[in-house]
Write an enzyme that holds these catalytic residues in place. Sequence first.
Site, PDB file in Angstrom:
ATOM      1  NE  ARG A 127      -2.665  -2.936   0.390  1.00 15.42           N
ATOM      2  CZ  ARG A 127      -3.391  -3.659  -0.427  1.00 15.42           C
ATOM      3  NH1 ARG A 127      -4.320  -3.106  -1.158  1.00 15.42           N
ATOM      4  NH2 ARG A 127      -3.188  -4.936  -0.549  1.00 15.42           N
ATOM      5  CG  ASP A 150       9.451 -11.157   5.044  1.00 16.89           C
ATOM      6  OD1 ASP A 150       9.354 -12.013   5.944  1.00 16.89           O
ATOM      7  OD2 ASP A 150       8.924 -10.036   5.130  1.00 16.89           O
ATOM      8  CG  HIS A 196      -0.299 -14.548   0.786  1.00 19.85           C
ATOM      9  ND1 HIS A 196      -0.513 -13.216   1.054  1.00 19.85           N
ATOM     10  CD2 HIS A 196      -1.539 -15.107   0.750  1.00 19.85           C
ATOM     11  CE1 HIS A 196      -1.815 -12.988   1.162  1.00 19.85           C
ATOM     12  NE2 HIS A 196      -2.461 -14.118   0.991  1.00 19.85           N
ATOM     13  CB  CYS A 223      11.046 -27.364 -12.094  1.00 13.08           C
ATOM     14  SG  CYS A 223      10.852 -27.644 -13.868  1.00 13.08           S
ATOM     15  CB  CYS A 280      14.330 -26.718 -13.891  1.00 11.07           C
ATOM     16  SG  CYS A 280      14.465 -28.364 -13.170  1.00 11.07           S
ATOM     17  CB  CYS A 285      14.239 -30.673 -16.581  1.00  9.40           C
ATOM     18  SG  CYS A 285      12.850 -29.551 -16.319  1.00  9.40           S
ATOM     19  CG  ASN A 339      -2.255  -1.605  10.167  1.00 10.71           C
ATOM     20  OD1 ASN A 339      -1.338  -2.400   9.948  1.00 10.71           O
ATOM     21  ND2 ASN A 339      -2.893  -0.966   9.206  1.00 10.71           N
TER      22      ASN A 339
HETATM   23  P1  NAD Z   1      -0.533  -4.292   2.886  1.00 10.73           P
HETATM   24  O1  NAD Z   1       0.620  -3.802   2.092  1.00 10.73           O
HETATM   25  O2  NAD Z   1      -1.860  -4.358   2.292  1.00 10.73           O
HETATM   26  O3  NAD Z   1      -0.710  -3.452   4.206  1.00 10.73           O
HETATM   27  C1  NAD Z   1       0.299  -3.205   5.099  1.00 10.73           C
HETATM   28  C2  NAD Z   1      -0.308  -2.434   6.256  1.00 10.73           C
HETATM   29  O4  NAD Z   1       0.684  -2.277   7.244  1.00 10.73           O
HETATM   30  C3  NAD Z   1      -0.818  -1.036   5.893  1.00 10.73           C
HETATM   31  O5  NAD Z   1      -2.127  -0.876   6.400  1.00 10.73           O
HETATM   32  C4  NAD Z   1       0.169  -0.086   6.594  1.00 10.73           C
HETATM   33  O6  NAD Z   1      -0.467   1.062   7.116  1.00 10.73           O
HETATM   34  C5  NAD Z   1       0.668  -0.951   7.737  1.00 10.73           C
HETATM   35  N1  NAD Z   1       2.039  -0.700   8.163  1.00 10.73           N
HETATM   36  C6  NAD Z   1       3.130  -0.491   7.401  1.00 10.73           C
HETATM   37  N2  NAD Z   1       4.230  -0.387   8.162  1.00 10.73           N
HETATM   38  C7  NAD Z   1       3.815  -0.545   9.453  1.00 10.73           C
HETATM   39  C8  NAD Z   1       4.476  -0.562  10.700  1.00 10.73           C
HETATM   40  N3  NAD Z   1       5.795  -0.392  10.803  1.00 10.73           N
HETATM   41  N4  NAD Z   1       3.733  -0.751  11.825  1.00 10.73           N
HETATM   42  C9  NAD Z   1       2.386  -0.910  11.747  1.00 10.73           C
HETATM   43  N5  NAD Z   1       1.707  -0.917  10.581  1.00 10.73           N
HETATM   44  C10 NAD Z   1       2.416  -0.741   9.452  1.00 10.73           C
HETATM   45  O7  NAD Z   1      -0.063  -5.679   3.412  1.00 10.73           O
HETATM   46  P2  NAD Z   1      -0.880  -6.963   3.594  1.00 10.73           P
HETATM   47  O8  NAD Z   1      -2.208  -6.660   4.155  1.00 10.73           O
HETATM   48  O9  NAD Z   1       0.021  -7.869   4.276  1.00 10.73           O
HETATM   49  O10 NAD Z   1      -1.172  -7.519   2.114  1.00 10.73           O
HETATM   50  C11 NAD Z   1      -0.439  -7.262   0.964  1.00 10.73           C
HETATM   51  C12 NAD Z   1       0.070  -8.483   0.221  1.00 10.73           C
HETATM   52  O11 NAD Z   1       1.390  -8.204  -0.146  1.00 10.73           O
HETATM   53  C13 NAD Z   1       0.127  -9.735   0.989  1.00 10.73           C
HETATM   54  O12 NAD Z   1      -0.441 -10.698   0.178  1.00 10.73           O
HETATM   55  C14 NAD Z   1       1.610 -10.065   1.171  1.00 10.73           C
HETATM   56  O13 NAD Z   1       1.818 -11.409   0.816  1.00 10.73           O
HETATM   57  C15 NAD Z   1       2.309  -9.235   0.148  1.00 10.73           C
HETATM   58  N6  NAD Z   1       3.562  -8.577   0.579  1.00 10.73           N
HETATM   59  C16 NAD Z   1       4.489  -9.225   1.336  1.00 10.73           C
HETATM   60  C17 NAD Z   1       5.668  -8.570   1.733  1.00 10.73           C
HETATM   61  C18 NAD Z   1       6.670  -9.304   2.591  1.00 10.73           C
HETATM   62  O14 NAD Z   1       6.780 -10.519   2.501  1.00 10.73           O
HETATM   63  N7  NAD Z   1       7.407  -8.603   3.458  1.00 10.73           N
HETATM   64  C19 NAD Z   1       5.887  -7.252   1.354  1.00 10.73           C
HETATM   65  C20 NAD Z   1       4.931  -6.623   0.553  1.00 10.73           C
HETATM   66  C21 NAD Z   1       3.768  -7.292   0.178  1.00 10.73           C
HETATM   67 ZN    ZN Z   2      12.510 -29.243 -14.091  1.00  8.04          ZN
END
Ligand code: NAD
Ligand code: ZN
Length: 262
Positions: free
Chosen positions: A39, A111, A126, A134, A159, A161, A222
Amino acid sequence: MTMPTTKERRLKELIEGAENIVFFGGAGVSTESGIPDFRSDYTQTRTFEDFGLSPETILSADFFYSDPTTFYRYVKDMLYRPEAVPGPAHKALARLEEEGKLSAVVTQNIDGLHQKAGSSQVLELHGTLATYTCVDCGRGYAGAEVMAQLENGADLPECACGGLLKPDVVLYQEGLPEAALMGAAVAITEADLLIVAGTSLMVQPAASLVSLYEGEDLVIINKTPTPLDDVATLVIHGSVGKVLAAAVLRPLPGGSDRPRSR
Ligand code: NAD
Ligand code: ZN
């Protein structure tokens, strides 16, 4: 040291009184480790500027199969963060598990930072960027091995293959992994305290899992409002790392806290 607010004290009390805490988190849990959330203006703007598309489009199954080269350029530029280390939120949750108070971390993140912090009960809704499979023969690869191919000049990792490798993440248009989904549903149903943090609660079906919670107290930490703020017992609009570190890793000044053993 800054004095804790009433809300921070309340959170500490709730954590101390609970025996089966479940944490449900999203990208906001890792922003303090330098991984931007979706976001954020940063991710949205940079993705549009560099790729002319939204992150949601690039991270869809259709896009992966139609233009894997651009998909991998995105993974390499925007998602792969080998230098990222667990932040205070990850560490606080690992501590709660070690103390026997927390039964599961349910995460939408890909992550691997909860495991790096020492959490063992992590349900990855996720999937993960740590491993790849592969699409032709099903052979598995470590993420570092796959990224090394890209860093050595390949446009597309391959891969042995010759098949296309896909990260073990859930792309938009794909279903969630059954085991993680079931595990999360059971953990949330049995929890006596649910802490939801760092998630916009906009991504389904992950967000709907929260509605399975039957306990008394729901805590939301949040930076921005979420659709469940109205039904939570405690809503803290702040940084999840700072808030959890204050509640778990440090005794509050002026409180009756026993010093922790470590
Ligand atoms: P999102 O990006 O929709 O929302 C993140 C929320 O966290 C926001 O509302 C924001 O205001 C809040 N936020 C940001 N930093 C913060 C902090 N330090 N403390 C408190 N709140 C904080 O994330 P989501 O709802 O997890 O969904 C987005 C999708 O993106 C998911 O499917 C996820 O798999 C993927 N994603 C993963 C990663 C990762 O693995 N680190 C990074 C980006 C997106
Ligand atoms: Zn393969």
